[in-house]
Design an enzyme around this catalytic site. Sequence first.
Site, short mmCIF file in Angstrom:
data_model
loop_
_atom_site.label_atom_id
_atom_site.label_comp_id
_atom_site.label_asym_id
_atom_site.label_seq_id
_atom_site.Cartn_x
_atom_site.Cartn_y
_atom_site.Cartn_z
N TYR A 185 -12.32 -1.72 -4.60
CA TYR A 185 -12.87 -1.92 -3.26
C TYR A 185 -14.39 -1.79 -3.23
O TYR A 185 -14.96 -1.54 -2.16
CB TYR A 185 -12.24 -0.92 -2.29
CG TYR A 185 -10.83 -1.32 -1.83
CD1 TYR A 185 -10.63 -2.41 -1.00
CD2 TYR A 185 -9.72 -0.59 -2.23
CE1 TYR A 185 -9.36 -2.78 -0.58
CE2 TYR A 185 -8.44 -0.95 -1.80
CZ TYR A 185 -8.27 -2.04 -0.97
OH TYR A 185 -7.01 -2.39 -0.54
N ASN B 295 -2.34 -0.11 6.54
CA ASN B 295 -1.86 -1.37 7.12
C ASN B 295 -0.94 -2.15 6.18
O ASN B 295 -0.95 -3.38 6.16
CB ASN B 295 -3.04 -2.21 7.61
CG ASN B 295 -4.02 -2.54 6.51
OD1 ASN B 295 -3.85 -2.14 5.37
ND2 ASN B 295 -5.05 -3.29 6.86
N GLU C 158 -9.21 -10.15 -8.53
CA GLU C 158 -8.27 -9.07 -8.25
C GLU C 158 -7.03 -9.16 -9.15
O GLU C 158 -6.52 -8.14 -9.62
CB GLU C 158 -7.88 -9.09 -6.77
CG GLU C 158 -9.06 -8.72 -5.88
CD GLU C 158 -8.81 -8.94 -4.39
OE1 GLU C 158 -9.74 -8.69 -3.61
OE2 GLU C 158 -7.70 -9.37 -4.02
N HIS D 256 -2.30 -5.43 1.13
CA HIS D 256 -3.59 -6.07 0.85
C HIS D 256 -3.34 -7.56 0.64
O HIS D 256 -2.29 -7.95 0.11
CB HIS D 256 -4.21 -5.48 -0.42
CG HIS D 256 -5.38 -6.26 -0.93
ND1 HIS D 256 -6.64 -6.10 -0.41
CD2 HIS D 256 -5.48 -7.25 -1.88
CE1 HIS D 256 -7.48 -6.95 -1.03
NE2 HIS D 256 -6.79 -7.65 -1.93
N LYS E 1 0.83 -1.22 0.00
CA LYS E 1 0.00 0.00 0.00
C LYS E 1 0.86 1.27 0.00
O LYS E 1 2.08 1.22 0.30
CB LYS E 1 -0.95 -0.05 1.19
CG LYS E 1 -1.95 -1.21 1.09
CD LYS E 1 -3.00 -1.16 2.18
CE LYS E 1 -4.03 -2.27 1.99
NZ LYS E 1 -5.13 -2.17 2.98
P1 IDP Z 1 -8.35 -6.81 4.95
O1 IDP Z 1 -7.48 -5.89 4.13
O2 IDP Z 1 -7.61 -7.34 6.16
O3 IDP Z 1 -8.99 -7.89 4.13
P2 IDP Z 1 -10.94 -5.50 4.96
O4 IDP Z 1 -11.95 -5.63 6.03
O5 IDP Z 1 -11.19 -6.22 3.67
O6 IDP Z 1 -9.52 -5.91 5.57
O7 IDP Z 1 -10.77 -3.95 4.67
C1 IDP Z 1 -10.07 -3.49 3.53
C2 IDP Z 1 -9.13 -2.39 3.94
O8 IDP Z 1 -9.88 -1.27 4.39
C3 IDP Z 1 -8.21 -2.70 5.12
O9 IDP Z 1 -7.04 -3.40 4.72
C4 IDP Z 1 -7.88 -1.31 5.64
O10 IDP Z 1 -6.89 -0.66 4.82
C5 IDP Z 1 -9.20 -0.58 5.44
N1 IDP Z 1 -10.01 -0.63 6.65
C6 IDP Z 1 -10.70 -1.70 7.14
N2 IDP Z 1 -11.36 -1.38 8.26
C7 IDP Z 1 -11.08 -0.07 8.49
C8 IDP Z 1 -11.49 0.85 9.51
O11 IDP Z 1 -12.25 0.52 10.44
N3 IDP Z 1 -10.99 2.12 9.41
C9 IDP Z 1 -10.19 2.51 8.38
N4 IDP Z 1 -9.79 1.68 7.41
C10 IDP Z 1 -10.23 0.40 7.45
MG MG Z 2 -10.33 -7.76 2.59
#
Ligand code: IDP
Ligand code: MG
Length: 147
Positions: free
Chosen positions: A59, A122, A136, A125, A19
């Site tokens: 997304y 984070n 994807e 992905h 990211k």
């Molecule tokens: P994942 O990447 O672990 O699969 P997902 O629930 O699919 O997590 O969410 C996609 C992305 O959205 C996350 O990797 C993160 O960057 C962002 N995200 C998820 N939850 C939150 C939140 O509560 N606040 C801000 N960003 C979030």
């Molecule tokens: Mg996800």
Amino acid sequence: MQSNFNYKTMSNITFTMVKPEAVEAKNAGAILNRIENAGFRIVALKKVHLSASRAAEFYAVHKQKPFYQELIDYMSSGPIIAAILEKENAVSDFRKLIGATNPENAEPGTIRADFAESMAKNAVHGSDSDENAQIEADFHFSVDERF
Ligand code: IDP
Ligand code: MG
């Protein structure tokens, strides 16, 4: 097309993106090193700056979530490094390697534990299913870009 690997027969792929904040911090090399050391083979790789509309499309599954707009803004804020990865049990093994979405909950030694800045930023992905890994991978890479 020149290729020495028959990607068409492989089902064990996942898709990842390093990211924007991790690319900016020059952590991309270290993250790719961990991925290869964990046994994943890089099938395809590129650096790309997603437009807001491309990020929104990628997304789209999160459209109803409160963090959707933040996620789109963030993922289009700078270049990412996208990759298709191959390994047995690629999807689940990669999710283990990266750790929980919230780095505060990520197991020690996981990529997110070591490189993530926050829940939103984070570091990486990882696809959540074989079906989404295919979708994807197809979103980012043509057949000619896979080896
Ligand atoms: P994942 O990447 O672990 O699969 P997902 O629930 O699919 O997590 O969410 C996609 C992305 O959205 C996350 O990797 C993160 O960057 C962002 N995200 C998820 N939850 C939150 C939140 O509560 N606040 C801000 N960003 C979030
Ligand atoms: Mg996800």
